[in-house]
Scaffold this motif. Sequence first.
Motif, PDB file in Angstrom:
ATOM      1  N   THR A   1       0.855  -1.188   0.000  1.00  0.00           N
ATOM      2  CA  THR A   1       0.000   0.000   0.000  1.00  0.00           C
ATOM      3  C   THR A   1       0.888   1.233   0.000  1.00  0.00           C
ATOM      4  O   THR A   1       1.758   1.375   0.868  1.00  0.00           O
ATOM      5  N   ASN A   2       0.677   2.111  -0.966  1.00  0.00           N
ATOM      6  CA  ASN A   2       1.506   3.296  -1.115  1.00  0.00           C
ATOM      7  C   ASN A   2       0.670   4.493  -1.537  1.00  0.00           C
ATOM      8  O   ASN A   2      -0.494   4.354  -1.928  1.00  0.00           O
ATOM      9  N   ALA A   3       1.295   5.664  -1.473  1.00  0.00           N
ATOM     10  CA  ALA A   3       0.648   6.896  -1.941  1.00  0.00           C
ATOM     11  C   ALA A   3       1.629   7.703  -2.768  1.00  0.00           C
ATOM     12  O   ALA A   3       2.826   7.750  -2.458  1.00  0.00           O
ATOM     13  N   VAL A   4       1.116   8.318  -3.813  1.00  0.00           N
ATOM     14  CA  VAL A   4       1.875   9.353  -4.514  1.00  0.00           C
ATOM     15  C   VAL A   4       1.315  10.696  -4.075  1.00  0.00           C
ATOM     16  O   VAL A   4       0.104  10.842  -3.863  1.00  0.00           O
ATOM     17  N   CYS A   5       2.205  11.669  -3.918  1.00  0.00           N
ATOM     18  CA  CYS A   5       1.820  12.983  -3.387  1.00  0.00           C
ATOM     19  C   CYS A   5       2.268  14.076  -4.348  1.00  0.00           C
ATOM     20  O   CYS A   5       3.314  14.722  -4.138  1.00  0.00           O
ATOM     21  N   PRO A   6       1.516  14.294  -5.414  1.00  0.00           N
ATOM     22  CA  PRO A   6       1.902  15.343  -6.356  1.00  0.00           C
ATOM     23  C   PRO A   6       1.734  16.720  -5.747  1.00  0.00           C
ATOM     24  O   PRO A   6       0.852  16.955  -4.912  1.00  0.00           O
ATOM     25  N   GLY A   7       2.593  17.637  -6.187  1.00  0.00           N
ATOM     26  CA  GLY A   7       2.369  19.045  -5.911  1.00  0.00           C
ATOM     27  C   GLY A   7       1.417  19.593  -6.960  1.00  0.00           C
ATOM     28  O   GLY A   7       0.565  18.866  -7.476  1.00  0.00           O
ATOM     29  N   PHE A   8       1.551  20.858  -7.294  1.00  0.00           N
ATOM     30  CA  PHE A   8       0.679  21.450  -8.313  1.00  0.00           C
ATOM     31  C   PHE A   8       0.929  20.738  -9.643  1.00  0.00           C
ATOM     32  O   PHE A   8       2.041  20.764 -10.176  1.00  0.00           O
ATOM     33  N   THR A   9      -0.107  20.098 -10.168  1.00  0.00           N
ATOM     34  CA  THR A   9       0.011  19.244 -11.340  1.00  0.00           C
ATOM     35  C   THR A   9      -0.858  19.784 -12.458  1.00  0.00           C
ATOM     36  O   THR A   9      -1.984  20.240 -12.216  1.00  0.00           O
TER      37      THR A   9
END
Length: 250
Positions: A175-183
């Motif tokens: 289980t993981n997460a990606v954390c984009p900034g302003f995309t």
Amino acid sequence: MNLMDQHALVTGAGSGVGLAIAQQLDAQGCWLTLCGRNEAPLKQLAASLRNAQFVICDVTDRASLDAALSKARDKFGPFSIAIANAGSAEARPFIKLSQQDWQDAMGVNLNGCFNTFQAVLPDLLAQGVGRLIAVSSTAGLRGYKYASAYSAAKHGVIGLVKSLAIELGPKNITTNAVCPGFTDTPMLQRSIEQIMQATSVDRQQAEQQLLKDNPIGRFTQTEEVAAAVVFMCQTAACNGHALRLDGGAL
């Protein structure tokens, strides 16, 4: 995990990050179920991919989601990958947040992730392998002015991810997460237009307000987020991670 012929669910797949994730998983050979509330973009995307179907449902409505996924399994079999991407953001001062504003932010951004993961988990457990990936945000790692409800929900997503990584890792489910900034997505463009209207600046000036603390001086691209998701699907060594994708913003 070899992604060829794995059945992957992508929520919020009709545009932006969800669309890019679907395209890259398709290139890896996945069977795809595209989930969203608006039929037209999902239908168009599904037609452009190798093996994809779409289902219409609201991830905040568990009964609707369960019914849609049951239908999806009839064609492509059990799921082995779930990408909880559906989300929304509204900018508002905390003092002006209504109870409904708060519930709406929690509903799609946090409850939707909970519903998505829990709805597919029996499939993953039965197969003895799987991937759960949430599209969170840098707002899940820090606070942002006028985004308290969204930030709180995305922090909750990361807490869920880290807990499930410990609980499910021994069962060969990561289980993981990606954390984009302003995309660079339609959601970002709406935010830029709001800044332009509120401050009477032009588009370039509005963009620079958002990029002023970004060392690489540009917005994250949806394809970059999708590539990180594909990596998380492929390797079991990445588990319980919340990956920042913001160009090193300060």
